[in-house]
Write an enzyme that holds these catalytic residues in place. Structure first.
Site, PDB file in Angstrom:
ATOM      1  N   SER A 180      41.609  36.061  40.392  1.00  0.00           N
ATOM      2  CA  SER A 180      42.614  36.057  39.330  1.00  0.00           C
ATOM      3  C   SER A 180      42.182  35.233  38.126  1.00  0.00           C
ATOM      4  O   SER A 180      42.502  35.576  36.983  1.00  0.00           O
ATOM      5  CB  SER A 180      43.946  35.525  39.870  1.00  0.00           C
ATOM      6  OG  SER A 180      44.412  36.325  40.927  1.00  0.00           O
TER       7      SER A 180
ATOM      8  N   HIS B 174      45.012  30.710  36.996  1.00  0.00           N
ATOM      9  CA  HIS B 174      45.269  31.683  35.937  1.00  0.00           C
ATOM     10  C   HIS B 174      45.131  31.032  34.561  1.00  0.00           C
ATOM     11  O   HIS B 174      44.479  31.575  33.665  1.00  0.00           O
ATOM     12  CB  HIS B 174      46.676  32.263  36.081  1.00  0.00           C
ATOM     13  CG  HIS B 174      46.889  33.025  37.349  1.00  0.00           C
ATOM     14  ND1 HIS B 174      48.138  33.468  37.756  1.00  0.00           N
ATOM     15  CD2 HIS B 174      46.027  33.430  38.317  1.00  0.00           C
ATOM     16  CE1 HIS B 174      48.027  34.106  38.900  1.00  0.00           C
ATOM     17  NE2 HIS B 174      46.755  34.091  39.267  1.00  0.00           N
TER      18      HIS B 174
END
Length: 320
Positions: free
Chosen positions: A175, A227
């Protein structure tokens, strides 16, 4: 009788102004590469997942495996892993991100290995579909070298920020690299702002996608620090690696010799390049120094924990 017919110079051909579409897909002057690195990344992640499941070998240590007909590739009980994947012990053994092992055991390689591991089939599928959707177009536009650098560096940037703030859990997944690609899309749009049409619509659409994904990252058991770290790394790398030449430079063959441009890029692009380089280097150096000194990021930023988990009446964020 000879007639004197004045000869007029041929008019210079009129060149229509070059305008990029909102994400550059219709730019005929920009080289188009065949995307092969992003598919290879996807294949590598899938192979690593199969290897992880093989090492996990659920039937060897549990009688409650899901899909036991898959043999050693069967999944852990959904109570232990609702994403249809291996145990946390297997992930930790194969290179998941773990603050104690990275800092105290000096296993810095986990900052990179964790981005190739996934917690389950659902986790893997979501990440790989997103990477194909975003990364393929970027690789076609900018080539495998630049996109490869952004992917790996963003994954590492996400791992570093995650390690600074999360100590009690392990973390895996691509991610951070995925959000790095999103961040580079945003900076690419900003640094090439003057050559795009439909720029406002493209900016708002991209911003909406980023906000929604960051919002999902605030749910429990989602490492939003990875993230954020990946996004910031990709954002700064986009300014460094994705600046396009100004339109007049691309049309320079139609400009008279005496008026040729001397600069390939606009002044603001050079400024953004220098600022991004300085911030990227400073960010990595400071973060790595703090990490390996054993500093806890939460001690320096008390509200930052809400970036990764927002407590509600339905769940708590005690583990963050």
């Amino acid at each position: 009788v000879y007639l004197l017919i004045p000869i007029r110079p041929s008019p210079r051909p009129v060149v229509p102004p070059l305008v990029y579409s909102e994400f550059g897909d219709d730019d005929e002057l920009s080289p188009q590469w065949t995307s092969w690195l992003i598919p290879m990344f996807v294949v590598a992640n899938v192979i690593v997942f199969f290897a992880t499941m093989s090492v996990n070998n659920c039937p060897q240590h549990s009688q409650h495996c899901v899909a036991r007909f898959l043999g050693r590739f069967s999944f852990e009980h959904l109570r232990d892993n609702p994403l249809f994947g291996p145990s946390s012990q297997t992930l930790e053994k194969l290179g998941s991100l773990d603050w104690f092992r990275v800092v105290e055991k000096h296993q810095a390689w986990r900052l990179l290995t964790c981005i190739w591991l996934h917690a389950g089939v659902i986790h893997l599928a979501i990440n790989m579909l997103s990477i194909v959707f975003i990364g393929t177009r970027l690789e076609q536009q900018f080539g495998f070298v630049r996109i490869g650098v952004i992917y790996v560096m963003s994954g590492m940037g996400g791992s570093i920020l995650s390690s600074l703030f999360i100590r009690n859990d392990i973390s895996v997944g691509a991610s951070g690299a995925l959000f790095g690609l999103l961040g580079s899309m945003l900076s690419e749009l900003l640094t090439n702002w003057t050559i795009y049409s439909n720029k406002i619509a493209a900016f708002l659409t991209l911003l909406f996608v980023i906000v929604i994904n960051m919002g999902i990252g605030s749910l429990p058991y989602v490492d939003n620090f990875a993230h954020v770290g990946g996004f910031l790394t990709g954002f700064f790398l986009g300014f460094l690696l994705m600046a396009r030449p100004q339109i007049k430079w691309l049309e320079r063959q139609h400009i008279p010799q005496g008026r040729r441009l001397t600069s390939k890029y606009k002044p603001y692009q050079y400024i953004l390049w220098l600022l991004s380089l300085a911030l990227l280097i400073a960010g990595f150096v400071v973060a790595l120094v703090l990490l390996f000194k054993g500093e806890d990021g939460n001690d320096h930023c008390h509200w930052c924990r809400y970036l990764s988990c927002i407590p509600t009446s339905r769940w708590s964020c005690d583990s963050v």
